[in-house]
Design a protein around this motif. Structure first.
Motif, PDB file in Angstrom:
ATOM      1  N   GLU A 159       0.827  -1.211   0.000  1.00  0.00           N
ATOM      2  CA  GLU A 159       0.000   0.000   0.000  1.00  0.00           C
ATOM      3  C   GLU A 159       0.863   1.264   0.000  1.00  0.00           C
ATOM      4  O   GLU A 159       0.499   2.271  -0.609  1.00  0.00           O
ATOM      5  CB  GLU A 159      -0.948  -0.010   1.193  1.00  0.00           C
ATOM      6  CG  GLU A 159      -1.983  -1.121   1.164  1.00  0.00           C
ATOM      7  CD  GLU A 159      -2.865  -1.090  -0.082  1.00  0.00           C
ATOM      8  OE1 GLU A 159      -3.124   0.005  -0.623  1.00  0.00           O
ATOM      9  OE2 GLU A 159      -3.302  -2.179  -0.515  1.00  0.00           O
ATOM     10  N   LEU A 160       1.999   1.208   0.677  1.00  0.00           N
ATOM     11  CA  LEU A 160       2.894   2.370   0.653  1.00  0.00           C
ATOM     12  C   LEU A 160       3.418   2.613  -0.753  1.00  0.00           C
ATOM     13  O   LEU A 160       3.440   3.759  -1.225  1.00  0.00           O
ATOM     14  CB  LEU A 160       4.058   2.160   1.621  1.00  0.00           C
ATOM     15  CG  LEU A 160       5.109   3.278   1.625  1.00  0.00           C
ATOM     16  CD1 LEU A 160       4.501   4.617   2.032  1.00  0.00           C
ATOM     17  CD2 LEU A 160       6.270   2.909   2.536  1.00  0.00           C
ATOM     18  N   TYR A 177      13.517  -1.732   1.635  1.00  0.00           N
ATOM     19  CA  TYR A 177      12.639  -1.794   0.471  1.00  0.00           C
ATOM     20  C   TYR A 177      12.099  -0.423   0.062  1.00  0.00           C
ATOM     21  O   TYR A 177      11.374  -0.320  -0.933  1.00  0.00           O
ATOM     22  CB  TYR A 177      11.447  -2.718   0.760  1.00  0.00           C
ATOM     23  CG  TYR A 177      11.818  -4.162   0.974  1.00  0.00           C
ATOM     24  CD1 TYR A 177      12.407  -4.908  -0.045  1.00  0.00           C
ATOM     25  CD2 TYR A 177      11.566  -4.790   2.183  1.00  0.00           C
ATOM     26  CE1 TYR A 177      12.740  -6.250   0.148  1.00  0.00           C
ATOM     27  CE2 TYR A 177      11.890  -6.128   2.387  1.00  0.00           C
ATOM     28  CZ  TYR A 177      12.484  -6.843   1.362  1.00  0.00           C
ATOM     29  OH  TYR A 177      12.817  -8.167   1.559  1.00  0.00           O
ATOM     30  N   LEU A 178      12.435   0.618   0.821  1.00  0.00           N
ATOM     31  CA  LEU A 178      11.809   1.921   0.621  1.00  0.00           C
ATOM     32  C   LEU A 178      12.776   2.949   0.055  1.00  0.00           C
ATOM     33  O   LEU A 178      13.981   2.892   0.293  1.00  0.00           O
ATOM     34  CB  LEU A 178      11.247   2.447   1.951  1.00  0.00           C
ATOM     35  CG  LEU A 178      10.347   1.510   2.759  1.00  0.00           C
ATOM     36  CD1 LEU A 178       9.798   2.250   3.981  1.00  0.00           C
ATOM     37  CD2 LEU A 178       9.215   0.960   1.899  1.00  0.00           C
ATOM     38  N   THR A 179      12.218   3.914  -0.677  1.00  0.00           N
ATOM     39  CA  THR A 179      12.996   5.080  -1.084  1.00  0.00           C
ATOM     40  C   THR A 179      13.078   6.056   0.094  1.00  0.00           C
ATOM     41  O   THR A 179      12.326   5.933   1.071  1.00  0.00           O
ATOM     42  CB  THR A 179      12.330   5.790  -2.269  1.00  0.00           C
ATOM     43  OG1 THR A 179      11.069   6.347  -1.824  1.00  0.00           O
ATOM     44  CG2 THR A 179      12.075   4.839  -3.434  1.00  0.00           C
ATOM     45  N   GLN A 206       7.666   9.906   4.099  1.00  0.00           N
ATOM     46  CA  GLN A 206       6.205   9.956   4.098  1.00  0.00           C
ATOM     47  C   GLN A 206       5.617   9.170   5.275  1.00  0.00           C
ATOM     48  O   GLN A 206       4.680   9.618   5.935  1.00  0.00           O
ATOM     49  CB  GLN A 206       5.656   9.409   2.776  1.00  0.00           C
ATOM     50  CG  GLN A 206       5.919  10.290   1.566  1.00  0.00           C
ATOM     51  CD  GLN A 206       5.319  11.683   1.688  1.00  0.00           C
ATOM     52  OE1 GLN A 206       4.235  11.861   2.256  1.00  0.00           O
ATOM     53  NE2 GLN A 206       6.013  12.678   1.171  1.00  0.00           N
ATOM     54  N   VAL A 207       6.168   7.976   5.561  1.00  0.00           N
ATOM     55  CA  VAL A 207       5.658   7.193   6.689  1.00  0.00           C
ATOM     56  C   VAL A 207       6.003   7.884   8.007  1.00  0.00           C
ATOM     57  O   VAL A 207       5.204   7.890   8.942  1.00  0.00           O
ATOM     58  CB  VAL A 207       6.204   5.754   6.673  1.00  0.00           C
ATOM     59  CG1 VAL A 207       5.556   4.945   7.796  1.00  0.00           C
ATOM     60  CG2 VAL A 207       5.921   5.081   5.347  1.00  0.00           C
ATOM     61  N   ASP A 258      19.489   6.591   7.576  1.00  0.00           N
ATOM     62  CA  ASP A 258      18.040   6.418   7.742  1.00  0.00           C
ATOM     63  C   ASP A 258      17.582   6.834   9.138  1.00  0.00           C
ATOM     64  O   ASP A 258      16.520   7.441   9.291  1.00  0.00           O
ATOM     65  CB  ASP A 258      17.643   4.970   7.476  1.00  0.00           C
ATOM     66  CG  ASP A 258      17.626   4.634   5.998  1.00  0.00           C
ATOM     67  OD1 ASP A 258      17.791   5.553   5.170  1.00  0.00           O
ATOM     68  OD2 ASP A 258      17.452   3.438   5.663  1.00  0.00           O
ATOM     69  N   VAL A 259      18.353   6.487  10.147  1.00  0.00           N
ATOM     70  CA  VAL A 259      17.988   6.890  11.514  1.00  0.00           C
ATOM     71  C   VAL A 259      17.930   8.403  11.612  1.00  0.00           C
ATOM     72  O   VAL A 259      16.988   8.971  12.189  1.00  0.00           O
ATOM     73  CB  VAL A 259      18.982   6.304  12.540  1.00  0.00           C
ATOM     74  CG1 VAL A 259      18.749   6.915  13.919  1.00  0.00           C
ATOM     75  CG2 VAL A 259      18.839   4.785  12.611  1.00  0.00           C
TER      76      VAL A 259
END
Length: 240
Positions: free
Chosen positions: A102-103, A137-139, A145-146, A173-174
């Motif tokens: 869904e993301l 798995y994410l850009t 956005q999350v 990422d952190v």
């Protein structure tokens, strides 16, 4: 800048065994180790909630159930049931995996609804909720956005990864996650954190909880470092 004792460091660790072939004896040993080192939580598959809660009864160590783990590919209703069932069986922290399908479809309303409903169950029970993004798995935009959704919904933590994906936590990422949610939501770094240098780097980047199966190794290394330096604490530039 914060000063951490060895116990302060231990209380940042979610002591982890999420292997599919983990035995009852493995779970008992995990809980025994958590008590010996005074870790914050044991991170286990949902089905182990009752066993670990029994093993940790009377301590200040939490039982953390992983929900829809590690893929996140179940309905919101299934995640709600799994969450409540874990709580009913003694879990007092929840880590759930978002629906990445869904993301990827940019269905942010779905992600927000899912997060809102699971956080509501956790907070009604008075326990923390952690949202696993699975960043490998994410850009970077999807991560942001999350995190923006989490800033509105207010789970207790947002978390980098399950440790079962193609890679794990990164300092970059952190930092991105923490910069996006600000002070009201904490960040948990998990996935591939196996030594004290990586552990300290994640804390410096803004992580306030670390998920790792290498907690004993990390704490023993920090203990040795303190003994060598003749100190009882370590100062970390963590932005606080």
């Amino acid at each position: 800048m914060s000063v951490y004792t060895l116990d302060d460091f231990a209380r940042l660790i979610d002591h982890t065994d999420l292997h599919a072939d983990a035995t009852r004896e493995d779970m008992v040993q995990l809980c025994k180790e958590a008590k010996e080192y005074h870790f914050k939580m044991v991170a286990i598959n949902q089905v182990q909630s009752k066993l670990c809660a029994e093993q940790l009864a009377g301590t200040d160590i939490d039982t953390g159930a992983a929900i829809a783990f590690p893929l996140g590919q179940t309905t919101i209703e299934a995640k709600e049931f799994e969450t409540q069932n874990a709580i009913d069986n003694g879990a007092n922290e929840i880590d759930y995996v978002i629906n990445i399908t869904e993301l990827k479809a940019k269905n942010y309303a779905y992600i927000e609804d899912e997060m809102t409903r699971i956080v509501k169950i956790c907070h009604a029970a008075g326990i923390p909720c952690k949202v696993i993004f699975e960043n490998p798995y994410l850009t970077k935009d999807e991560i942001k956005q999350v995190a923006l959704i989490a800033k509105r919904v207010q789970p207790d933590f947002i978390k980098t990864a399950t440790g079962f994906g193609p890679s794990g936590a990164t300092v970059e990422d952190v930092r991105l996650m923490k910069a996006t949610v600000g002070p009201d939501v904490k960040v948990k770094a998990a996935g591939g954190i196996r030594n004290s240098d990586d552990f300290l780097a994640m804390i410096a980047a803004g992580a306030q909880r670390i998920g790792t199966s290498s907690g004993i190794k990390i704490i023993n290394a920090l203990k040795e470092r303190m003994a060598t330096d003749g100190v009882t604490s370590i100062e970390v530039d963590d932005g606080r």
